[in-house]
Write an enzyme that holds these catalytic residues in place. Structure first.
Site, PDB file in Angstrom:
ATOM      1  NE  ARG A   1      -0.479   1.663  -9.604  1.00 41.63           N
ATOM      2  CZ  ARG A   1      -0.756   0.726  -8.756  1.00 41.63           C
ATOM      3  NH1 ARG A   1      -0.779   1.008  -7.480  1.00 41.63           N
ATOM      4  NH2 ARG A   1      -1.013  -0.476  -9.159  1.00 41.63           N
TER       5      ARG A   1
ATOM      6  CG  HIS B   1      -4.832   3.104  -9.456  1.00 41.92           C
ATOM      7  ND1 HIS B   1      -5.221   3.083 -10.774  1.00 41.92           N
ATOM      8  CD2 HIS B   1      -4.329   1.871  -9.187  1.00 41.92           C
ATOM      9  CE1 HIS B   1      -4.960   1.879 -11.279  1.00 41.92           C
ATOM     10  NE2 HIS B   1      -4.417   1.128 -10.335  1.00 41.92           N
TER      11      HIS B   1
ATOM     12  CD  GLU C   1      -0.633  -4.882 -11.749  1.00 42.25           C
ATOM     13  OE1 GLU C   1      -1.824  -5.166 -11.611  1.00 42.25           O
ATOM     14  OE2 GLU C   1       0.127  -4.688 -10.789  1.00 42.25           O
TER      15      GLU C   1
ATOM     16  CG  HIS D   1      -4.430   2.738  -5.374  1.00 43.77           C
ATOM     17  ND1 HIS D   1      -5.587   2.000  -5.397  1.00 43.77           N
ATOM     18  CD2 HIS D   1      -3.418   1.860  -5.624  1.00 43.77           C
ATOM     19  CE1 HIS D   1      -5.301   0.730  -5.653  1.00 43.77           C
ATOM     20  NE2 HIS D   1      -3.988   0.623  -5.779  1.00 43.77           N
TER      21      HIS D   1
ATOM     22  NE  ARG E   1       1.312   0.119  -3.550  1.00 46.34           N
ATOM     23  CZ  ARG E   1       0.441  -0.603  -4.246  1.00 46.34           C
ATOM     24  NH1 ARG E   1       0.724  -1.847  -4.576  1.00 46.34           N
ATOM     25  NH2 ARG E   1      -0.700  -0.082  -4.613  1.00 46.34           N
TER      26      ARG E   1
HETATM   27  P1  FAD Z   1      -6.026  -4.094   5.098  1.00 41.82           P
HETATM   28  O1  FAD Z   1      -6.271  -5.244   4.216  1.00 41.82           O
HETATM   29  O2  FAD Z   1      -6.509  -2.765   4.654  1.00 41.82           O
HETATM   30  O3  FAD Z   1      -6.710  -4.451   6.478  1.00 41.82           O
HETATM   31  C1  FAD Z   1      -6.776  -3.502   7.519  1.00 41.82           C
HETATM   32  C2  FAD Z   1      -7.420  -4.178   8.719  1.00 41.82           C
HETATM   33  O4  FAD Z   1      -7.242  -3.356   9.869  1.00 41.82           O
HETATM   34  C3  FAD Z   1      -8.920  -4.384   8.573  1.00 41.82           C
HETATM   35  O5  FAD Z   1      -9.247  -5.648   9.098  1.00 41.82           O
HETATM   36  C4  FAD Z   1      -9.513  -3.296   9.474  1.00 41.82           C
HETATM   37  O6  FAD Z   1     -10.768  -3.638  10.018  1.00 41.82           O
HETATM   38  C5  FAD Z   1      -8.469  -3.243  10.571  1.00 41.82           C
HETATM   39  N1  FAD Z   1      -8.446  -1.998  11.316  1.00 41.82           N
HETATM   40  C6  FAD Z   1      -8.148  -0.749  10.885  1.00 41.82           C
HETATM   41  N2  FAD Z   1      -8.252   0.130  11.891  1.00 41.82           N
HETATM   42  C7  FAD Z   1      -8.636  -0.577  12.979  1.00 41.82           C
HETATM   43  C8  FAD Z   1      -8.959  -0.236  14.313  1.00 41.82           C
HETATM   44  N3  FAD Z   1      -8.911   1.023  14.758  1.00 41.82           N
HETATM   45  N4  FAD Z   1      -9.333  -1.221  15.150  1.00 41.82           N
HETATM   46  C9  FAD Z   1      -9.429  -2.506  14.736  1.00 41.82           C
HETATM   47  N5  FAD Z   1      -9.140  -2.889  13.489  1.00 41.82           N
HETATM   48  C10 FAD Z   1      -8.754  -1.928  12.620  1.00 41.82           C
HETATM   49  N6  FAD Z   1      -1.961  -4.196  -3.757  1.00 41.82           N
HETATM   50  C11 FAD Z   1      -1.345  -5.148  -4.477  1.00 41.82           C
HETATM   51  O7  FAD Z   1      -0.231  -5.566  -4.149  1.00 41.82           O
HETATM   52  N7  FAD Z   1      -1.958  -5.661  -5.583  1.00 41.82           N
HETATM   53  C12 FAD Z   1      -3.176  -5.246  -6.011  1.00 41.82           C
HETATM   54  O8  FAD Z   1      -3.697  -5.748  -6.991  1.00 41.82           O
HETATM   55  C13 FAD Z   1      -3.836  -4.227  -5.284  1.00 41.82           C
HETATM   56  N8  FAD Z   1      -5.038  -3.759  -5.680  1.00 41.82           N
HETATM   57  C14 FAD Z   1      -5.681  -2.847  -4.892  1.00 41.82           C
HETATM   58  C15 FAD Z   1      -6.958  -2.427  -5.251  1.00 41.82           C
HETATM   59  C16 FAD Z   1      -7.654  -1.547  -4.447  1.00 41.82           C
HETATM   60  C17 FAD Z   1      -9.041  -1.103  -4.840  1.00 41.82           C
HETATM   61  C18 FAD Z   1      -7.049  -1.055  -3.269  1.00 41.82           C
HETATM   62  C19 FAD Z   1      -7.772  -0.084  -2.374  1.00 41.82           C
HETATM   63  C20 FAD Z   1      -5.759  -1.448  -2.916  1.00 41.82           C
HETATM   64  C21 FAD Z   1      -5.081  -2.347  -3.724  1.00 41.82           C
HETATM   65  N9  FAD Z   1      -3.802  -2.783  -3.379  1.00 41.82           N
HETATM   66  C22 FAD Z   1      -3.186  -3.735  -4.124  1.00 41.82           C
HETATM   67  C23 FAD Z   1      -3.204  -2.398  -2.103  1.00 41.82           C
HETATM   68  C24 FAD Z   1      -3.420  -3.529  -1.091  1.00 41.82           C
HETATM   69  O9  FAD Z   1      -4.713  -4.069  -1.270  1.00 41.82           O
HETATM   70  C25 FAD Z   1      -3.288  -3.044   0.332  1.00 41.82           C
HETATM   71  O10 FAD Z   1      -2.125  -2.288   0.496  1.00 41.82           O
HETATM   72  C26 FAD Z   1      -3.207  -4.242   1.284  1.00 41.82           C
HETATM   73  O11 FAD Z   1      -4.315  -5.087   1.074  1.00 41.82           O
HETATM   74  C27 FAD Z   1      -3.176  -3.771   2.721  1.00 41.82           C
HETATM   75  O12 FAD Z   1      -3.310  -4.898   3.549  1.00 41.82           O
HETATM   76  P2  FAD Z   1      -3.186  -4.736   5.104  1.00 41.82           P
HETATM   77  O13 FAD Z   1      -3.251  -6.097   5.679  1.00 41.82           O
HETATM   78  O14 FAD Z   1      -2.029  -3.873   5.447  1.00 41.82           O
HETATM   79  O15 FAD Z   1      -4.505  -3.904   5.507  1.00 41.82           O
HETATM   80  C1  SIN Z   2      -4.324  -2.527  -9.704  1.00 37.56           C
HETATM   81  O1  SIN Z   2      -4.840  -3.613  -9.893  1.00 37.56           O
HETATM   82  O2  SIN Z   2      -4.168  -1.656 -10.548  1.00 37.56           O
HETATM   83  C2  SIN Z   2      -3.823  -2.233  -8.338  1.00 37.56           C
HETATM   84  C3  SIN Z   2      -2.522  -2.872  -8.180  1.00 37.56           C
HETATM   85  C4  SIN Z   2      -1.826  -2.310  -6.984  1.00 37.56           C
HETATM   86  O3  SIN Z   2      -2.346  -1.418  -6.309  1.00 37.56           O
HETATM   87  O4  SIN Z   2      -0.712  -2.754  -6.737  1.00 37.56           O
END
Ligand code: FAD
Ligand code: SIN
Length: 524
Positions: free
Chosen positions: A281, A234, A110, A342, A377
Site C-alpha cells: 500500500r 490507503h 490483495e 486508513h 501493515r
Molecule cells: P474498532 O472496530 O475501530 O472499534 C473501536 C471501538 O472502541 C468502538 O466500539 C468505539 O466505540 C470504541 N471506543 C473508542 N473510543 C472510546 C472511548 N473513549 N470510550 C468508549 N469506547 C470507545 N482490516 C482488515 O484486516 N481487513 C479489511 O478488509 C479492512 N478494511 C477496512 C476498511 C475500512 C474502511 C477501514 C476504516 C478499516 C479497514 N480495516 C481492515 C482495518 C480494520 O477494520 C480495523 O483495524 C479493525 O476493525 C479495528 O478493530 P478494533 O476492534 O481494534 O477497533
Molecule cells: C481493503 O479492503 O482494501 C482494506 C483492507 C485492509 O485495510 O486490510
C-alpha cells in the site's frame, strides 16, 4: 459499577475478548456511540489466513515482514499468522457467512500477498463479522453491552479513596452521553480495544470515532507508545465531493483493477514497481500521490470495467450499488480515487498476552503496537490481529485471575471546579486545524521543515486544549479533541525522531533506509 473485566471498545478486538472471557467472568463492553460504530463494521476486503493449497505459514510471515520493511517483531508475526486459521474457524462457527467455492473458502488477493489468502464476505466482510460477534455477545448472560459511554481516563492509584501512587489500572471514568454524568467503572482487569486514530487527518477512511482515545488514555496513565509515525494511507478512497470517506477495497486491484492517469490514460503502476497495482500500500499510495501532484489532478482512475459486468457485480456488490447511486457505473467506467489515511500502525506497546506496561491494563487491536505490522501493515492483517490478540488477552486474564486484585474504593469524578463551556467554537476550530495541518505537514511525503511547522502548531494547541479542559465540564467532543491533540503530538514527535525513510514514513530529508530497523519508543 463494578464488573470482573471491563472492555473499552465493541469492535473485533473487544467483542472477541468478551466472548472468550464470558464463559467464566462478568464482562462490560463500553462503546462511545452505538455498538457497531467502530472500524470493524466498515472493513471491506477481508481477513488474511493461510488456507490455499500450496500456501504456507512461512509465506504469510515473509509477506508480512516484507510489507513491514523489516521492523516487525518476528515472534509476533509468527504468533498471529499461525493462529489465523483457528480464528477463521471460530468466526465461521459463530455464523459469519464467508464466501465459499464448492466446499472450500473463496480466497481473494490483495497487495503484498504472494498467494490468494483473503477470506471474505463479498466486499463487506467487516459488517458480517460485527453482526455475528454482536449477536453472540447480546445472547450471552455474562456480557453487558453499554453504548453511548465515552471513556475519559483510566483509573489509577491516585484516584483511590485512599490515595496511592500505584500505577495499577482499576477501570475507567466514562461520560454517559444520555445523562451528561461521568460514571465510575471498576474491574480487576481492563482491556483497551478502542481502535485507531485516523481522524487526526483531514481525509481518512476511518469512522468519526477514530480519535485515538485509547492511545491517549494509556499514554496519560504511563504506558509506552511506539511507532506512531507509521500512519497507513490507503491508495484508493473514492473521490466524491459529497461522500468523503468511502473506501474502494484493495480487492478491486486484486481481481484485476488497474490504475490510470485520467489525463493521459496511462497505466502508471508498472513504472513505479514490478508488482504494479499489487505492490504494498505505501508504494501504491505514494505513486497515486505523485501522479496527482505532478499533473495537478484531483484524482486518479481505478478501472475494472474491462472485466465482465457479471464478474464485477458478483465480486463487489456493495461498491457497485453504492457507486451506481452516485452515478458511476463501475462495469462501464473508471472510479475516481485518491489516497486517504486508513490505519494506525503504531500504538500502545503490548506483549504476546496483550499486556501493556500498566498492571491490570491489557490492549488489543488497532489501539496497539504489538510488533505485527512493523513499518507498514500488510492488507487484511488487521482484523486478524484483533481476533488473535482479543483472545490472547482473555486467556491471560483468565489464567491469572487469582493474581489480579479486586478494585479498591475509588473517588467519584470531581466536577466542583468546572463550569459549562461558554464557547464551544474553540473545539470545532482546534479540531479542524489539527486535521488540516496533519494532512498537509505530516502526510504521505514528509520533510523535517514541515514536521517542525506541525510541532509548533501542536504545542500551541495542546496548551489551549489543556486550559479549556481544566475549566469546563467534559463533553464527548472535548474528550475527543483532548485525545486527538495528544495523539497528533505523538505522531509528530515520532516522525521527527526517525531519520530514515522506511515503510510508511517517507521523508525527503532522509530518503534512504537505515541499516538497522529500530522501533520508535516514546516514554511518558
Ligand atoms: P474498532 O472496530 O475501530 O472499534 C473501536 C471501538 O472502541 C468502538 O466500539 C468505539 O466505540 C470504541 N471506543 C473508542 N473510543 C472510546 C472511548 N473513549 N470510550 C468508549 N469506547 C470507545 N482490516 C482488515 O484486516 N481487513 C479489511 O478488509 C479492512 N478494511 C477496512 C476498511 C475500512 C474502511 C477501514 C476504516 C478499516 C479497514 N480495516 C481492515 C482495518 C480494520 O477494520 C480495523 O483495524 C479493525 O476493525 C479495528 O478493530 P478494533 O476492534 O481494534 O477497533
Ligand atoms: C481493503 O479492503 O482494501 C482494506 C483492507 C485492509 O485495510 O486490510
Amino acid at each position: 459499577m463494578e464488573v470482573d473485566v471491563l472492555i473499552i471498545g465493541s469492535g473485533a478486538a473487544g467483542l472477541t475478548a468478551a466472548l472468550q472471557l464470558a464463559a467464566t467472568r462478568k464482562v462490560a463492553v463500553l462503546a462511545k456511540g452505538s455498538i457497531s460504530d467502530g472500524a470493524t463494521a466498515w472493513a471491506q476486503g477481508g481477513i488474511a489466513a493461510v488456507l490455499e493449497p500450496g500456501d504456507n505459514f512461512a509465506n504469510h510471515i515473509e509477506d508480512t515482514m516484507v510489507a513491514g520493511a523489516g521492523l516487525n517483531n518476528r515472534a509476533t508475526v509468527e504468533f498471529v499468522v499461525e493462529n489465523a486459521p483457528l480464528a477463521i474457524e471460530r468466526l465461521a462457527k459463530l455464523g459469519v457467512p464467508f464466501n465459499l467455492e464448492g466446499n472450500d473458502w473463496h480466497l481473494t488477493r490483495e497487495g503484498g500477498h504472494s498467494h490468494r489468502r483473503i477470506v471474505h464476505v463479498d466486499d463487506a466482510t467487516g459488517w458480517a463479522v460485527q453482526q455475528a460477534l454482536e449477536a453472540a455477545a447480546r445472547a450471552h448472560p455474562n456480557i453487558s453491552l453499554v453504548p453511548d459511554m465515552v471513556a475519559v481516563d483510566l483509573i489509577l492509584g491516585r484516584h483511590q479513596e485512599r490515595f496511592s501512587t500505584s500505577g495499577r489500572i482499576h477501570g475507567v471514568y466514562a461520560l454517559n452521553r444520555k445523562t451528561g454524568r461521568v460514571e465510575t467503572y471498576t474491574a480487576r482487569a481492563t482491556i483497551l480495544a478502542s481502535g485507531g486514530a485516523g481522524r487526526t487527518y483531514l481525509y481518512s477512511t476511518a469512522p468519526r470515532g477514530a480519535t485515538g482515545d485509547g492511545i491517549a488514555m494509556a499514554w496519560r496513565a504511563g504506558c509506552r507508545v511506539s511507532n506512531m509515525e507509521f500512519m497507513q494511507f490507503h491508495p484508493t478512497c473514492l473521490y466524491n465531493l459529497e461522500v468523503k470517506n468511502f473506501l474502494i477495497t484493495e480487492a478491486v486491484r486484486g481481481e484485476g483493477g488497474i490504475l490510470k492517469n485520467p489525463k493521459t490514460g496511462h497505466r502508471y503502476m508498472p513504472d513505479y514497481d514490478d508488482r504494479a497495482e499489487l505492490a504494498p500500500r505505501d508504494i501504491v499510495a505514494r505513486a497515486n500521490d505523485a501522479e496527482i501532484k505532478r499533473d495537478g489532478l484531483d484524482y486518479v482512475h481505478l478501472d475494472i470495467s474491462h472485466k465482465p459486468p457479471e464478474f464485477v457485480k458478483a465480486h463487489f456488490p456493495n461498491i457497485y450499488e453504492k457507486l451506481m447511486g452516485l452515478g458511476i457505473d463501475i462495469t462501464r467506467e473508471p472510479i475516481p480515487v485518491v489516497p486517504a489515511q486508513h490505519y494506525t500502525c503504531g500504538g500502545v506497546i503490548v506483549d504476546l498476552d496483550g499486556r501493556t506496561d500498566a498492571p491490570g491494563l491489557y490492549a488489543a487491536g488497532e489501539v496497539t503496537q504489538s510488533g505485527l505490522h512493523g513499518a507498514n501493515r500488510l492488507a487484511s492483517n488487521s482484523l486478524l490481529e484483533c481476533f488473535v490478540f482479543g483472545d490472547a488477552c482473555a486467556r491471560h486474564i483468565d489464567a491469572n485471575w487469582d493474581r489480579l486484585p479486586p478494585p479498591p474504593p475509588i473517588r467519584q469524578w470531581d466536577e466542583s471546579r468546572v463550569t459549562d463551556s461558554d464557547e464551544e467554537v474553540v473545539i470545532a476550530q482546534c479540531w479542524r486545524e489539527i486535521r488540516q495541518f496533519m494532512w498537509n505537514f505530516v502526510g504521505i511525503v514528509r520533510t523535517t521543515k514541515r514536521l517542525e511547522r506541525a510541532q509548533h502548531r501542536i504545542d500551541l494547541l495542546r496548551h489551549e486544549v489543556e486550559d479549556y479542559y481544566s475549566h469546563f465540564r467534559v463533553t464527548p467532543d472535548l474528550i475527543e479533541l483532548r485525545n486527538l491533540v495528544e495523539v497528533a503530538a505523538l505522531i509528530i514527535r515520532s516522525a521527527l525522531a526517525r531519520h530514515e525513510s522506511r515503510g510508511l514514513h517517507f521523508t525527503l530529508d532522509f530518503p534512504k533506509m537505515a541499516d538497522e530497523a529500530r522501533d520508535t519508543i516514546l516514554l511518558p
